[in-house]
Design a protein around this motif. Structure first.
Motif, PDB file in Angstrom:
ATOM      1  N   LEU A   1     -28.034   5.899  -1.630  1.00 19.41           N
ATOM      2  CA  LEU A   1     -28.183   6.054  -0.182  1.00 19.41           C
ATOM      3  C   LEU A   1     -29.511   6.710   0.159  1.00 19.41           C
ATOM      4  O   LEU A   1     -30.179   6.328   1.120  1.00 19.41           O
ATOM      5  CB  LEU A   1     -27.028   6.885   0.385  1.00 19.41           C
ATOM      6  CG  LEU A   1     -27.039   7.093   1.903  1.00 19.41           C
ATOM      7  CD1 LEU A   1     -26.993   5.743   2.614  1.00 19.41           C
ATOM      8  CD2 LEU A   1     -25.872   7.968   2.335  1.00 19.41           C
ATOM      9  N   GLN A   2     -29.922   7.677  -0.650  1.00 24.70           N
ATOM     10  CA  GLN A   2     -31.214   8.332  -0.429  1.00 24.70           C
ATOM     11  C   GLN A   2     -32.352   7.323  -0.533  1.00 24.70           C
ATOM     12  O   GLN A   2     -33.294   7.334   0.262  1.00 24.70           O
ATOM     13  CB  GLN A   2     -31.402   9.448  -1.453  1.00 24.70           C
ATOM     14  CG  GLN A   2     -32.663  10.287  -1.239  1.00 24.70           C
ATOM     15  CD  GLN A   2     -32.816  11.355  -2.302  1.00 24.70           C
ATOM     16  OE1 GLN A   2     -32.448  11.155  -3.452  1.00 24.70           O
ATOM     17  NE2 GLN A   2     -33.373  12.489  -1.914  1.00 24.70           N
TER      18      GLN A   2
ATOM     19  N   MET B   1     -20.595   4.821   4.583  1.00 21.71           N
ATOM     20  CA  MET B   1     -20.692   5.541   5.849  1.00 21.71           C
ATOM     21  C   MET B   1     -22.149   5.857   6.187  1.00 21.71           C
ATOM     22  O   MET B   1     -22.564   5.792   7.354  1.00 21.71           O
ATOM     23  CB  MET B   1     -19.879   6.837   5.779  1.00 21.71           C
ATOM     24  CG  MET B   1     -18.363   6.657   5.676  1.00 21.71           C
ATOM     25  SD  MET B   1     -17.653   5.731   7.074  1.00 21.71           S
ATOM     26  CE  MET B   1     -17.430   4.106   6.333  1.00 21.71           C
ATOM     27  N   GLY B   2     -22.927   6.206   5.153  1.00 27.86           N
ATOM     28  CA  GLY B   2     -24.343   6.464   5.385  1.00 27.86           C
ATOM     29  C   GLY B   2     -25.072   5.228   5.884  1.00 27.86           C
ATOM     30  O   GLY B   2     -25.911   5.303   6.790  1.00 27.86           O
ATOM     31  N   LEU B   3     -24.753   4.070   5.308  1.00 26.80           N
ATOM     32  CA  LEU B   3     -25.367   2.819   5.746  1.00 26.80           C
ATOM     33  C   LEU B   3     -24.989   2.495   7.191  1.00 26.80           C
ATOM     34  O   LEU B   3     -25.816   2.015   7.974  1.00 26.80           O
ATOM     35  CB  LEU B   3     -24.940   1.672   4.823  1.00 26.80           C
ATOM     36  CG  LEU B   3     -25.510   1.700   3.405  1.00 26.80           C
ATOM     37  CD1 LEU B   3     -24.876   0.595   2.559  1.00 26.80           C
ATOM     38  CD2 LEU B   3     -27.026   1.549   3.408  1.00 26.80           C
ATOM     39  N   ILE B   4     -23.741   2.776   7.559  1.00 24.29           N
ATOM     40  CA  ILE B   4     -23.296   2.509   8.929  1.00 24.29           C
ATOM     41  C   ILE B   4     -24.045   3.401   9.916  1.00 24.29           C
ATOM     42  O   ILE B   4     -24.434   2.961  11.009  1.00 24.29           O
ATOM     43  CB  ILE B   4     -21.779   2.705   9.048  1.00 24.29           C
ATOM     44  CG1 ILE B   4     -21.049   1.605   8.258  1.00 24.29           C
ATOM     45  CG2 ILE B   4     -21.328   2.677  10.515  1.00 24.29           C
ATOM     46  CD1 ILE B   4     -19.544   1.795   8.161  1.00 24.29           C
TER      47      ILE B   4
ATOM     48  N   ALA C   1     -22.508  -2.464   3.927  1.00 22.77           N
ATOM     49  CA  ALA C   1     -21.564  -1.345   3.809  1.00 22.77           C
ATOM     50  C   ALA C   1     -20.134  -1.862   3.666  1.00 22.77           C
ATOM     51  O   ALA C   1     -19.372  -1.408   2.804  1.00 22.77           O
ATOM     52  CB  ALA C   1     -21.676  -0.438   5.038  1.00 22.77           C
ATOM     53  N   GLY C   2     -19.763  -2.822   4.507  1.00 20.93           N
ATOM     54  CA  GLY C   2     -18.433  -3.406   4.402  1.00 20.93           C
ATOM     55  C   GLY C   2     -18.222  -4.123   3.088  1.00 20.93           C
ATOM     56  O   GLY C   2     -17.126  -4.079   2.503  1.00 20.93           O
TER      57      GLY C   2
ATOM     58  N   GLU D   1     -14.995   7.272  -3.951  1.00 17.40           N
ATOM     59  CA  GLU D   1     -15.472   8.259  -2.984  1.00 17.40           C
ATOM     60  C   GLU D   1     -16.975   8.111  -2.764  1.00 17.40           C
ATOM     61  O   GLU D   1     -17.466   8.225  -1.635  1.00 17.40           O
ATOM     62  CB  GLU D   1     -15.147   9.669  -3.475  1.00 17.40           C
ATOM     63  CG  GLU D   1     -13.653   9.983  -3.485  1.00 17.40           C
ATOM     64  CD  GLU D   1     -13.363  11.372  -4.016  1.00 17.40           C
ATOM     65  OE1 GLU D   1     -14.343  12.075  -4.392  1.00 17.40           O
ATOM     66  OE2 GLU D   1     -12.179  11.752  -4.070  1.00 17.40           O
ATOM     67  N   ASN D   2     -17.709   7.858  -3.836  1.00 20.27           N
ATOM     68  CA  ASN D   2     -19.148   7.665  -3.716  1.00 20.27           C
ATOM     69  C   ASN D   2     -19.470   6.407  -2.921  1.00 20.27           C
ATOM     70  O   ASN D   2     -20.415   6.375  -2.121  1.00 20.27           O
ATOM     71  CB  ASN D   2     -19.773   7.579  -5.116  1.00 20.27           C
ATOM     72  CG  ASN D   2     -21.298   7.574  -5.068  1.00 20.27           C
ATOM     73  OD1 ASN D   2     -21.913   8.514  -4.569  1.00 20.27           O
ATOM     74  ND2 ASN D   2     -21.899   6.518  -5.590  1.00 20.27           N
ATOM     75  N   THR D   3     -18.666   5.352  -3.132  1.00 19.78           N
ATOM     76  CA  THR D   3     -18.853   4.112  -2.388  1.00 19.78           C
ATOM     77  C   THR D   3     -18.628   4.330  -0.896  1.00 19.78           C
ATOM     78  O   THR D   3     -19.404   3.850  -0.056  1.00 19.78           O
ATOM     79  CB  THR D   3     -17.898   3.022  -2.904  1.00 19.78           C
ATOM     80  OG1 THR D   3     -18.243   2.693  -4.247  1.00 19.78           O
ATOM     81  CG2 THR D   3     -17.991   1.765  -2.044  1.00 19.78           C
TER      82      THR D   3
END
Length: 298
Positions: free
Chosen positions: A76-77, A271-274, A245-246, A264-266
């Motif tokens: 995500l970073q 959520m970060g992508l959203i 994300a989906g 959990e990481n996924t």
């Protein structure tokens, strides 16, 4: 098995500009098949056929990115750095290749729909694009372009785009790469808007000068495309990010990762992508209500 295998997913990600002529071809074939086989429903069938051709490639891309997301805890970073300036020293991260891939896919579809909107006969255009033209009319109804209407129009556009984003995420979770249908549909709407803008500009230019020239066509095309792609590219980019994300969540569910640290990481990355997609949509809505109306196609 011909169209969907023209460009392997690995090549599409490494050389994303290859996807532009391929998606242009997908949309063009879909338009002619829809008009030929299902003339009464051609407007929606063309979008469906273009989606069908793109589905395998989209599934492969989501699969590749899911594997990278599982291997890299800082995925995500890297995506954030890729989208907002390539902060720090990250070089050639996998996420950097997603942006041009999505843009060229969107451009291929949009340019194809706008091209055929301009060159096909009027009756055929009405039959092929009446749903898209009605959608554009509904979105633009009530916006006069004055300052007092900007706030209302911004809210309306943003809420509509957030609804589309929600559908992209939901469809991608339920159908894996199902969000590609919504993405192709939006590309067809933007392509129709561009095509209509180009036709209007060419007609106006012809009335003033009495004839059309290459300069007139060039001006009309560049103005029409810039007017809608200015906000259209970030909009579609946000929808692609939501679809990704989906897709991550969908793949995790299929792999039965519930309750694991990997799941959990996924969810965290999804959520970060959203959130990133929402921020992009806010920017796109601001561009649509402030700058795009100033770009006249007349």
């Amino acid at each position: 098995m011909v169209l969907e295998d023209l460009v392997p997913a690995i090549q599409a990600e490494q050389k994303p500009w290859f996807i532009f002529p391929i998606t242009f071809l997908y949309a063009s074939i879909a338009i002619f098949l829809a008009q030929w086989i299902f003339p009464s429903q051609a407007a929606i069938v063309a979008v469906f056929l273009a989606t069908l051709a793109s589905m395998p490639l989209m599934i492969s891309i989501i699969g590749f990115e899911k594997e990278k997301e599982e291997r890299d805890k800082n995925y995500l970073q890297e995506v954030v750095f890729s989208f907002f300036g390539k902060i720090a020293s990250i070089k050639s991260s996998s996420s950097e290749k997603l942006l041009p891939f999505f843009i060229f896919m969107f451009l291929g579809f949009s340019v194809a729909f706008s091209f055929w909107f301009v060159v096909l006969p009027k009756d055929t255009v009405i039959n092929l694009f009446y749903l898209q033209m009605n959608t554009i009319k509904e979105i633009n109804t009530g916006f006069s372009g004055n300052i007092s209407a900007i706030g209302f129009f911004f809210t309306r556009i943003l809420l509509n785009n957030l609804k589309v984003l929600a559908f992209c995420v939901l469809f991608s979770i339920i159908y894996g790469a199902g969000a590609i249908f919504i993405l192709v549909w939006n590309a067809s709407v933007i392509g129709t808007a561009i095509g209509d803008s180009i036709k209007t500009a060419i007609t106006g230019y012809a009335k003033v000068t009495g004839f059309t020239t290459f300069a007139g066509y060039s001006s009309a095309i560049s103005t029409g495309m810039f007017r809608y792609l200015l906000h259209g590219i970030p909009e579609i980019l946000a929808y692609f990010v939501g679809a990704l994300a989906g897709g991550f969540i969908s793949v995790a569910v299929v792999k039965h990762e519930f309750g694991s640290e990997k799941f959990e990481n996924t969810i965290y990355n999804a959520m970060g992508l959203i959130v990133i997609a929402i921020l992009i949509l806010v920017l796109a809505a601001m561009l649509e209500v402030t700058i795009s109306p100033m770009i006249s196609a007349k």
